[in-house]
Design an enzyme around this catalytic site. Structure first.
Site, short mmCIF file in Angstrom:
data_model
loop_
_atom_site.label_atom_id
_atom_site.label_comp_id
_atom_site.label_asym_id
_atom_site.label_seq_id
_atom_site.Cartn_x
_atom_site.Cartn_y
_atom_site.Cartn_z
CD GLN A 12 -2.06 1.35 2.96
OE1 GLN A 12 -1.18 1.62 3.77
NE2 GLN A 12 -3.32 1.18 3.32
N GLY A 13 0.69 2.14 -0.96
CA GLY A 13 1.48 3.37 -1.02
C GLY A 13 0.64 4.58 -0.69
CE1 TYR A 14 -3.71 3.76 -0.30
CE2 TYR A 14 -4.75 3.91 1.84
CZ TYR A 14 -4.78 3.50 0.52
OH TYR A 14 -5.88 2.84 0.05
CB SER A 15 2.23 7.24 5.02
OG SER A 15 1.10 6.86 5.74
CB SER A 50 4.22 -3.04 6.03
OG SER A 50 2.95 -3.06 5.46
CD GLU A 88 -4.35 0.50 8.01
OE1 GLU A 88 -3.27 -0.04 7.80
OE2 GLU A 88 -4.56 1.71 7.79
#
Lengths: 400, 353
Positions: A124-127, A159, A242
């Site tokens: 997941q590429g969010y922050s 992660s 989440e």
């Protein structure tokens, strides 16, 4: 108050138990997620409806109607039997539900079957370094060049980046739009040229996370979920998944039992730690709180089944669950005193050093997935109706 | 599966809440707490609504409901800081009489609100110096301190072996004891060869009565703490400083969020503890202990924090916030302070000697 699941569900529970006892020798025990054993087990679980249960058959799932209780029974039985419940991860738990909601038919067919079968692993590429709690201020940019998006920027807290085949990624595609309306949700391969992954070692001494750098990464134009500029809405529906999964009281209960065992085996001056009233009182205090969250969880389960409103009860789970878990791990360390400091290679290590690991890791979870402070904003504003904090005047205007 | 209150229970809760809002508001609570008005009239009005008869079987003129229904009532009474002898006369008294058996006539009078039973179990939970009750030959001797629901017609007394007895107020010396909490009267009993009806010698009966009482106190605290939180949220929305509502400052809104985060799971805990008293007997004692102790801790946190949200006004008598503060403080100590009750919880699981 009716706590029974009913005869029909108890019959289903018996089926699950029969399946587990008949097949448990095929279940993986710690093999890697790409191993044949894991993939075969996943396939078997899907065929029997114990994994990907509600995913339509057209996308490789079992195709059952969503039912809160059957899902709960499956989870309970696999946990009780200590048998692998199949694959998890961000692709299965977050991307697949999103594609089912807002993905195109093409995307669903291309991505859901391999993802639920463990053949396609996601991160997941969010922050970003500059976009944590204020996620919508993210700056990783994607610019359309012919039939391709060109992505430049940096993600953090990714992660499973080093293990993943693909990434679902929030990027800014409309730099002139208000910040929540300028974001898009892209899917791309992690072996695309221009991606660099750097492991991020955290306080536990392990790289549980990564930093990911994008330099002119070219992504086919059609690999966008939802419309241009709608990525924020897409992402928000996933974040709710989440939060609910952090601070699960059932996991906490098994950890509490481990703590009780620890306090019954550790001794001080020949006396068991649990026989010392000061320690025992702390244990009982924590047990009372674990119990309250467990009943809260039953209330939430019931509210989902009976379509009752329990929104405030749901909002508090992440905050309460992670904070309590951190305190529970702390008591494990305190029960051991100096021995509780043992970490890494040490002949006096207890439980593989996992009290220290969890103590630190759960501090990470207090921060991650929406910090405790953000949770309190949500509870007070959405749950209690308190006013939002007034917006501070834009920085540029102030410094001009 | 349905973990929660039924439609009937929600209706009962709404009815009781609107009665208390309309008829027993803060001004009336103040008059009763100040001794200008008797609490007896409130109990008579509650009896008309059936509150005194909740746990009494229909054959004895009662409503024949379950402890969870009584916990719902207790929560309402706590929410409104209502002065009433509910704990002794509607819960612990009838529970003891039902366990003893053969007390139909008393149950009928309890259901009608005509008999009030005070509770003198403190010495069998944690005897303080100069207190303790011994039983011999149908007579009681000793002293019972901090009797709950003082001013009753009869008292339920536990002896040092956890036997249960009933004594008539007219047969003994007693006097009120002033405490910080004025909505629920407290007193002491001096027993000198006082004739007593022996209800039970079974320590399990004592435990069942105590568990029921503890769940009711937990429910009372749930209601009282919810009221303090509601008042704090309302005040934070209305009170302005630095040209904005104080509830828009994170320092204040996070205090409110923390209160809600601690309190909301308590609701499910109290429901379950009430349910377990009659329906899950093997878990009843442990959940009663934990509900009592946990609500005491959460209640104490909220009593303090909600007062702080009100700033200086919270400290004054004008708002009357202190009635709930003191009610929560009372519930924390009555029938076993948290440390004692947690130790009982440990013993119940064989985790303590």
């Amino acid at each position: 108050m009716d706590l029974s699941y009913g005869a029909e569900y108890e019959a289903f529970r018996a089926e699950v138990r029969d399946f587990i006892s008949a097949h448990r020798d095929q279940a993986p025990k710690g093999e890697g997620m790409r191993s044949e054993k894991v993939l075969k087990w996943q396939k078997l679980l899907i065929e029997h409806g114990y994994a990907a249960r509600t995913i339509p058959e057209a996308y490789g799932g079992f195709g059952a109607e969503p039912d809160v209780l059957t899902s709960r029974i499956i989870a309970e039985e696999f946990a009780n039997a200590q048998v692998s419940p199949g694959l998890g991860g961000q692709g299965i738990s977050m991307l697949v539900p999103t594609l089912l909601e807002v993905g195109s038919e093409e995307q669903r067919q291309a991505f859901i079957p391999p993802t639920i079968h463990g053949e396609m692993v996601w991160c997941q590429g969010y922050s970003e370094p500059g976009a944590g709690s204020d996620l919508a201020s993210l700056r990783t940019a994607a610019v359309l060049d012919g039939d391709e998006w060109v992505v430049n920027g940096q993600k953090i807290w990714t992660s499973t980046a080093h293990l993943a085949d693909w990434i679902f990624c929030l990027v800014r595609t409309e730099p002139d739009a208000p910040k929540h309306q300028g974001i898009s949700f892209l899917l791309f391969r992690m072996d695309t040229p221009g991606i660099e992954i750097r492991p991020l070692v955290d306080m536990t001494g392990t790289a549980n996370f990564n930093e990911v750098f994008f330099t002119d990464v070219r992504v086919p134009k059609q690999q966008i979920v939802g419309a241009r500029g709608q990525g924020w809405q897409v992402a928000n529906s996933i974040l709710r998944h989440e939060r609910a999964s952090l601070g699960d009281p059932n996991i906490m209960l098994s950890r509490l039992n481990a703590l009780i065992k620890l306090m019954q085996s550790e001794t001080i001056d020949g006396r068991r730690v649990i026989d010392l009233p000061a320690y025992r009182d702390r244990l009982m205090r924590i047990q009372g709180r674990v119990m309250a969250l467990g009943f809260n969880d039953m209330r939430l389960l019931s509210a989902r089944i009976n379509q009752k409103d329990a929104s405030l009860a749901g909002m508090v789970v992440k905050l309460q669950g992670t904070e309590l878990r951190h305190e529970l791990e702390q008591l494990g360390i305190d029960a051991m005193g100096e021995l509780g400091l043992a970490y890494g290679k040490n002949p006096y290590l207890r439980d593989h050093g996992n009290w220290q690991t969890h103590y630190m890791y759960y501090l990470g979870l207090i921060i991650g997935g929406g910090t405790s402070q953000i949770q309190k904003n949500i509870i007070s504003e959405r749950g209690l109706g308190l006013p939002r904090e007034p917006k501070v005047a834009a920085k540029a205007a102030a410094s001009a | 599966m349905d973990f929660g209150l039924s439609e009937e229970q929600t209706l009962f809760q709404d009815t009781l809440n609107s009665f208390l809002t309309d008829q027993v508001g803060l001004e009336r609570v103040r008059r009763i707490a100040g001794g200008e008005e008797s609490a007896s009239a409130v109990w008579a009005e509650l009896a008309e609504l059936g509150v005194s008869a909740l746990l009494v079987p229909e054959e004895h003129g009662g409503v024949g409901l379950k402890p969870l229904d009584a916990a719902i009532a207790a929560e309402c009474l706590g929410y409104h800081a209502t002065p009433s002898p509910f704990l002794g006369s509607a819960v612990m008294g009838p529970t003891a009489l039902l366990l003893a058996g053969g007390q139909g006539e008393r149950l009928e009078r309890l259901a009608a609100g005509e008999l009030r039973i005070g509770i003198a179990l403190g010495e069998a939970i944690a005897a303080r110096a100069e207190a303790g009750v011994s039983a011999a030959d149908g007579k009681l001797n000793g002293k019972a301190l901090y009797v709950l629901d003082y001013g009753a017609d009869e008292y339920l007394v536990a002896d040092s072996d956890r036997g249960l007895h009933l004594v008539a107020a007219g047969d003994l010396e007693h006097q009120p004891l002033s405490t910080v909490e004025k909505t629920r009267p407290t007193g002491e009993l001096v027993l000198k060869d006082t004739p007593a009806i022996h209800l039970s010698a079974d320590p399990d009966h004592f435990q069942a009565v105590l568990d029921a009482g503890r769940v009711m106190l937990a429910a009372d605290t749930l209601g009282a703490a919810q009221n303090m939180l509601d008042q704090a949220v309302a005040y934070a929305q209305e009170r302005e400083q630095f040209n904005r509502p104080i509830g828009s400052f994170q320092a204040v809104k996070h205090m409110c969020a923390e209160m809600a985060a601690h309190l909301e799971p308590c609701r499910a805990m109290v429901w379950y503890a009430g349910h377990a008293l009659s329906e899950v007997p093997e878990e009843a004692h442990l959940t009663a202990c934990h509900a009592k102790a946990h609500l005491a801790e959460v209640g104490t946190f909220i009593a303090r924090t909600a007062t702080e949200v009100h700033g200086g006004m919270g400290f004054t008598d004008l708002l009357g916030l202190h009635y709930w503060f003191k009610r929560i403080g009372f519930n924390r100590q009555a029938l076993g302070a948290p440390e004692l009750v947690r130790e009982e919880a440990a013993r119940a699981q064989q985790l303590a000697a």
